[in-house]
Design a protein around this motif. Structure first.
Motif, mmCIF file in Angstrom:
data_model
loop_
_atom_site.group_PDB
_atom_site.id
_atom_site.type_symbol
_atom_site.label_atom_id
_atom_site.label_comp_id
_atom_site.label_asym_id
_atom_site.label_seq_id
_atom_site.Cartn_x
_atom_site.Cartn_y
_atom_site.Cartn_z
ATOM 1 N N HIS A 170 0.805 -1.222 0.000
ATOM 2 C CA HIS A 170 0.000 0.000 0.000
ATOM 3 C C HIS A 170 0.840 1.275 0.000
ATOM 4 O O HIS A 170 0.320 2.359 0.264
ATOM 5 N N SER A 171 2.130 1.173 -0.327
ATOM 6 C CA SER A 171 2.955 2.383 -0.380
ATOM 7 C C SER A 171 2.552 3.286 -1.540
ATOM 8 O O SER A 171 2.737 4.497 -1.481
ATOM 9 N N GLY A 172 2.028 2.708 -2.609
ATOM 10 C CA GLY A 172 1.642 3.486 -3.782
ATOM 11 C C GLY A 172 0.288 4.163 -3.621
ATOM 12 O O GLY A 172 -0.480 3.898 -2.687
ATOM 13 N N TYR A 173 -0.006 5.021 -4.571
ATOM 14 C CA TYR A 173 -1.231 5.825 -4.607
ATOM 15 C C TYR A 173 -2.425 4.942 -4.973
ATOM 16 O O TYR A 173 -2.339 4.114 -5.872
ATOM 17 N N HIS A 174 -3.579 5.136 -4.317
ATOM 18 C CA HIS A 174 -4.719 4.233 -4.472
ATOM 19 C C HIS A 174 -5.818 4.736 -5.407
ATOM 20 O O HIS A 174 -6.684 3.953 -5.802
ATOM 21 N N TRP A 175 -5.839 6.007 -5.735
ATOM 22 C CA TRP A 175 -6.939 6.525 -6.558
ATOM 23 C C TRP A 175 -6.904 5.886 -7.942
ATOM 24 O O TRP A 175 -5.849 5.774 -8.561
ATOM 25 N N GLN A 176 -8.083 5.512 -8.437
ATOM 26 C CA GLN A 176 -8.199 4.803 -9.710
ATOM 27 C C GLN A 176 -8.817 5.647 -10.819
ATOM 28 O O GLN A 176 -9.286 5.111 -11.817
ATOM 29 N N GLY A 177 -8.849 6.956 -10.664
ATOM 30 C CA GLY A 177 -9.312 7.837 -11.725
ATOM 31 C C GLY A 177 -10.804 8.077 -11.766
ATOM 32 O O GLY A 177 -11.317 8.641 -12.748
ATOM 33 N N ASP A 192 8.859 -8.192 10.800
ATOM 34 C CA ASP A 192 10.234 -8.583 11.097
ATOM 35 C C ASP A 192 11.189 -8.015 10.052
ATOM 36 O O ASP A 192 10.877 -8.013 8.852
ATOM 37 N N SER A 193 12.360 -7.578 10.500
ATOM 38 C CA SER A 193 13.286 -6.895 9.601
ATOM 39 C C SER A 193 13.815 -7.806 8.500
ATOM 40 O O SER A 193 14.205 -7.326 7.436
ATOM 41 N N HIS A 194 13.834 -9.128 8.702
ATOM 42 C CA HIS A 194 14.402 -10.049 7.715
ATOM 43 C C HIS A 194 13.341 -10.685 6.820
ATOM 44 O O HIS A 194 13.653 -11.572 6.024
ATOM 45 N N LYS A 195 12.074 -10.229 6.952
ATOM 46 C CA LYS A 195 10.993 -10.790 6.154
ATOM 47 C C LYS A 195 10.332 -9.695 5.322
ATOM 48 O O LYS A 195 10.563 -8.504 5.538
ATOM 49 N N PHE A 196 9.512 -10.111 4.367
ATOM 50 C CA PHE A 196 8.764 -9.134 3.599
ATOM 51 C C PHE A 196 7.822 -8.362 4.529
ATOM 52 O O PHE A 196 7.202 -8.969 5.415
ATOM 53 N N PRO A 197 7.700 -7.060 4.343
ATOM 54 C CA PRO A 197 6.819 -6.273 5.215
ATOM 55 C C PRO A 197 5.360 -6.660 5.054
ATOM 56 O O PRO A 197 4.936 -7.165 4.010
ATOM 57 N N LYS A 198 4.588 -6.397 6.111
ATOM 58 C CA LYS A 198 3.193 -6.801 6.175
ATOM 59 C C LYS A 198 2.255 -5.628 5.900
ATOM 60 O O LYS A 198 2.627 -4.463 6.045
ATOM 61 N N SER A 199 1.023 -5.967 5.559
ATOM 62 C CA SER A 199 -0.051 -4.982 5.563
ATOM 63 C C SER A 199 -0.514 -4.781 6.997
ATOM 64 O O SER A 199 -0.728 -5.755 7.727
ATOM 65 N N THR A 200 -0.675 -3.537 7.391
ATOM 66 C CA THR A 200 -1.079 -3.260 8.764
ATOM 67 C C THR A 200 -2.442 -3.877 9.073
ATOM 68 O O THR A 200 -2.671 -4.370 10.171
ATOM 69 N N ALA A 201 -3.355 -3.844 8.105
ATOM 70 C CA ALA A 201 -4.704 -4.371 8.318
ATOM 71 C C ALA A 201 -4.859 -5.808 7.841
ATOM 72 O O ALA A 201 -5.977 -6.307 7.736
#
Length: 369
Positions: free
Chosen positions: A20-27, A160-169
């Motif tokens: 979810h780091s990127g922009y979410h609007w779909q136009g 965890d720092s050595h794993k892929f980051p998670k979605s907060t929700a």
């Protein structure tokens, strides 16, 4: 300051950015908002600076179309500026990068500029990535202003720092089920740069930094939030905790969560894996406890300050419906379930917040996974 080139503003190949780091609007033309929050903590002067960016109805020519910058600065003073032209906003869809210009002599469409270009062409505006934050706004009525520029070395995303980051929700955050969406972008990082607050320049090196975002088509009814990544007696520690009434399809539910990063490990107390209890006063006291199969945590946040009102996105645009302090007192105790202590820590530079309504009495949440 260093003149960073455009390709240096977002070197996103060396750190795994969160979902979810990127922009979410779909136009589309539907009511929509997206907001970003960046903070640096300066313990030497006992202060925080928080930068809040937002965009509403980016299709344009709608009642609430436009953007804004809000800043909490020295002594939690509040500075804000509207950015009405949505055509001067840009954000990347696959990684964290955004910019919005209010006053510009740059002839091309909005994009990330190198730092010297930005200072030369942009009279009011901002640009930000996970690794960089720069901007300038001025209140024309009293000429108060803030100019900021700093780089960030991310340490923890969310997990965890050595794993892929998670979605907060969690996993379901990728589907249109929960509204609004929320993501911690960087729980802990180290920032170096300077902030000019009304003529006083505050330089810093390896100050703790934090960032998060939210987005959606509907708006939260009521929530609370605690966040801190500077502790006087513990290093490499970050905590974010929150609770609220969120929309799930056509109904609302009350949920809460706590996430802790400490010495490379992530301690996750979420609605799907933990028992979570919270009691939040209308202002002044935040209490939370959580338990899962392995760990238990207790948090107490207290403030005697009045707090500062902050604008939030609503159906009626940005309005004052949120109270914040960045100088809250926090005590944290994290244990194994066998009672052995992992960390006990204290801070007097904790972010504490309540928002929405009603807040005429204490709010208790009990959630069992």
């Amino acid at each position: 300051m260093l003149n960073l080139q455009r390709n240096q503003l977002n070197p996103h190949t060396y750190f795994r950015e969160t979902p979810h780091s990127g922009y979410h609007w779909q136009g589309h033309k539907r009511r929509f908002f997206e907001g970003w929050y960046f903070r640096v903590t300066l313990p030497k002067i006992q202060e925080n600076f928080a930068f809040m960016y937002s965009i509403d109805d980016p299709f344009g020519n709608q009642k609430h179309s436009g953007g804004a910058v809000q800043i909490l600065g020295i002594d939690e003073a509040y500075l804000w500026r509207t950015f009405p032209n949505v055509a001067q906003f840009w954000s990347a869809r696959n990684y964290l990068a955004l910019t919005h210009w209010r006053k510009s002599s740059f002839s091309d469409k909005p994009t990330l500029l190198n730092t010297n270009e930005f200072n030369h062409y942009i009279q009011e505006g901002y640009q930000a990535t996970l690794y960089f934050n720069q901007g300038l706004i001025t209140n024309p009525s009293n000429h108060q202003y803030c100019r900021w520029q700093y780089t960030v070395k991310p340490i923890y995303g969310w997990g965890d720092s050595h794993k892929f980051p998670k979605s907060t929700a969690g996993l379901f955050s990728f589907f249109p089920i929960f509204e609004p969406g929320w993501q911690i972008l960087m729980a802990y990082g180290l920032a170096t740069g300077e902030i000019d607050w009304n003529g006083t320049i505050y330089p810093f090196e390896n100050a703790t930094a934090y960032s998060e975002k939210n987005w959606g088509h509907s708006f939260p009814e009521k929530w609370f939030w605690l966040n801190c990544n500077y502790f006087s007696n513990a290093k490499d520690l970050a905590i974010t905790a929150a609770g609220g009434k969120r929309k799930v399809l056509k109904w609302n539910e009350e949920v809460a969560m706590i996430g802790i990063h400490y010495q490379g490990k992530f301690y996750d107390f979420s609605p799907w894996n933990s028992l979570i209890e919270a009691e939040i006063q209308p202002w002044g006291e935040w209490k939370m406890e959580a338990y899962n199969d392995q760990f238990m945590v207790k948090l107490i946040g207290i403030t005697h300050l009045a707090g500062t009102q902050v604008r939030i996105p609503t159906e009626n645009g940005l309005v004052f419906a949120c109270r914040d302090t960045l100088k809250g007192h926090l005590t944290l105790e994290l244990r194994q379930r066998n009672r052995s202590i992992i960390v006990q820590a204290k801070s007097h530079l904790c972010g504490l917040e309540i928002g929405g309504s009603p807040w005429d009495k204490s709010w208790k949440i009990y959630h069992s996974s």
